[in-house]
Design a protein around this motif. Structure first.
Motif, PDB file in Angstrom:
ATOM      1  N   MET A 126       1.071  -1.083   0.048  1.00  0.00           N
ATOM      2  CA  MET A 126      -0.131   0.127  -0.176  1.00  0.00           C
ATOM      3  C   MET A 126       0.932   1.236   0.023  1.00  0.00           C
ATOM      4  O   MET A 126       0.498   2.268  -0.580  1.00  0.00           O
ATOM      5  N   ALA A 127       2.062   1.132   0.733  1.00  0.00           N
ATOM      6  CA  ALA A 127       2.849   2.353   0.968  1.00  0.00           C
ATOM      7  C   ALA A 127       3.570   2.743  -0.659  1.00  0.00           C
ATOM      8  O   ALA A 127       3.716   3.701  -0.846  1.00  0.00           O
ATOM      9  N   GLY A 130       2.098   2.053  -3.608  1.00  0.00           N
ATOM     10  CA  GLY A 130       1.070   2.678  -4.320  1.00  0.00           C
ATOM     11  C   GLY A 130       0.871   2.223  -5.533  1.00  0.00           C
ATOM     12  O   GLY A 130       0.496   2.644  -6.432  1.00  0.00           O
ATOM     13  N   GLY A 170      -5.938   3.665   5.390  1.00  0.00           N
ATOM     14  CA  GLY A 170      -4.797   4.310   4.750  1.00  0.00           C
ATOM     15  C   GLY A 170      -4.507   4.129   3.111  1.00  0.00           C
ATOM     16  O   GLY A 170      -3.799   4.212   2.460  1.00  0.00           O
ATOM     17  N   ARG A 171      -6.071   3.848   2.447  1.00  0.00           N
ATOM     18  CA  ARG A 171      -6.009   3.727   1.292  1.00  0.00           C
ATOM     19  C   ARG A 171      -5.775   5.213   0.427  1.00  0.00           C
ATOM     20  O   ARG A 171      -6.204   5.997   0.985  1.00  0.00           O
ATOM     21  N   LYS A 172      -5.013   5.068  -0.604  1.00  0.00           N
ATOM     22  CA  LYS A 172      -4.670   6.349  -1.224  1.00  0.00           C
ATOM     23  C   LYS A 172      -5.934   6.566  -2.293  1.00  0.00           C
ATOM     24  O   LYS A 172      -6.705   5.607  -2.402  1.00  0.00           O
ATOM     25  N   PRO A 173      -6.124   7.765  -2.429  1.00  0.00           N
ATOM     26  CA  PRO A 173      -7.307   8.114  -3.414  1.00  0.00           C
ATOM     27  C   PRO A 173      -7.178   7.004  -4.639  1.00  0.00           C
ATOM     28  O   PRO A 173      -6.173   7.028  -5.209  1.00  0.00           O
ATOM     29  N   MET A 188      -7.704   4.187  -4.671  1.00  0.00           N
ATOM     30  CA  MET A 188      -7.301   2.539  -4.239  1.00  0.00           C
ATOM     31  C   MET A 188      -8.689   1.887  -3.615  1.00  0.00           C
ATOM     32  O   MET A 188      -9.197   2.414  -2.586  1.00  0.00           O
TER      33      MET A 188
END
Length: 185
Positions: free
Chosen positions: A105-106, A108, A138-141, A143
């Motif tokens: 996740m980090a 991306g 913690g999901r990025k936009p 995702m």
């Protein structure tokens, strides 16, 4: 979007695999991480590995079936994690899986992350709940994330955009039938 497939019915993982394949078919990058069960038997994992693409990866952090050549489990379902048979190895595998998801996740690199049996991890491993909630939040936009598992807690449900509950109406297991290759695994 956060989707949860829960309930006592069959099809939670199958639904998640369907969404994952649909996303991949639309050019999305998919990470599929399974917890609490191995991947040496399940047809969906064998199929995904055959795609042989860096844009759809599958990982498993669970017990492998010791009877991989048998048509159905001749044992006592020792590859399934229940509340009364959790081992230090199970906790270690769960932690390794959560660590992998955090790193991925980090980075991306994924549009969709499927966390198969994560609802069960949340229920069976209370020490991991904070980490799971951080991953979900913690999901990025852009995702999306899919969680599967029985008995979705109100805490997880409150985070979801979509929840589908699969209900067992009839299942051959209740008549003593064994799992069928290609249908159940």
């Amino acid at each position: 979007m956060l989707l949860i497939f829960t309930g006592n019915g069959k099809g939670k993982t199958s639904s998640a695999v369907g969404i994952a394949l649909r996303a991949w078919g639309q050019g999305k990058r998919v990470l599929f991480v399974s917890f609490l069960k191995g991947n040496n038997r399940a047809g969906e994992f064998k199929a995904i590995r055959c795609l042989n693409t860096p844009f759809f990866k599958v990982y498993s952090f669970g017990r492998e079936c010791p009877y991989s050549e048998a048509d159905c489990c001749p044992g006592k379902r020792e590859c399934i994690v229940y509340g009364d048979n959790i081992s230090a190895g199970d906790y270690q595998r769960v932690q390794q899986g959560l660590d992998l998801v955090g790193r991925e996740m980090a980075a991306g690199d994924w549009d969709l992350i499927v966390l198969d049996e994560m609802v069960n991890v949340f229920n069976l491993f209370p020490a991991c709940r904070e980490t799971i909630l951080k991953l979900m939040n913690g999901r990025k936009p852009g995702m999306d994330m899919v969680l599967t598992g029985r008995n979705c807690s109100p805490e997880l449900a409150a985070q979801a955009d979509l929840i589908s509950e699969l209900v067992a109406v009839r299942h051959p297991f209740s008549r003593g039938s064994k799992a069928k290759r290609g249908i159940d695994y």
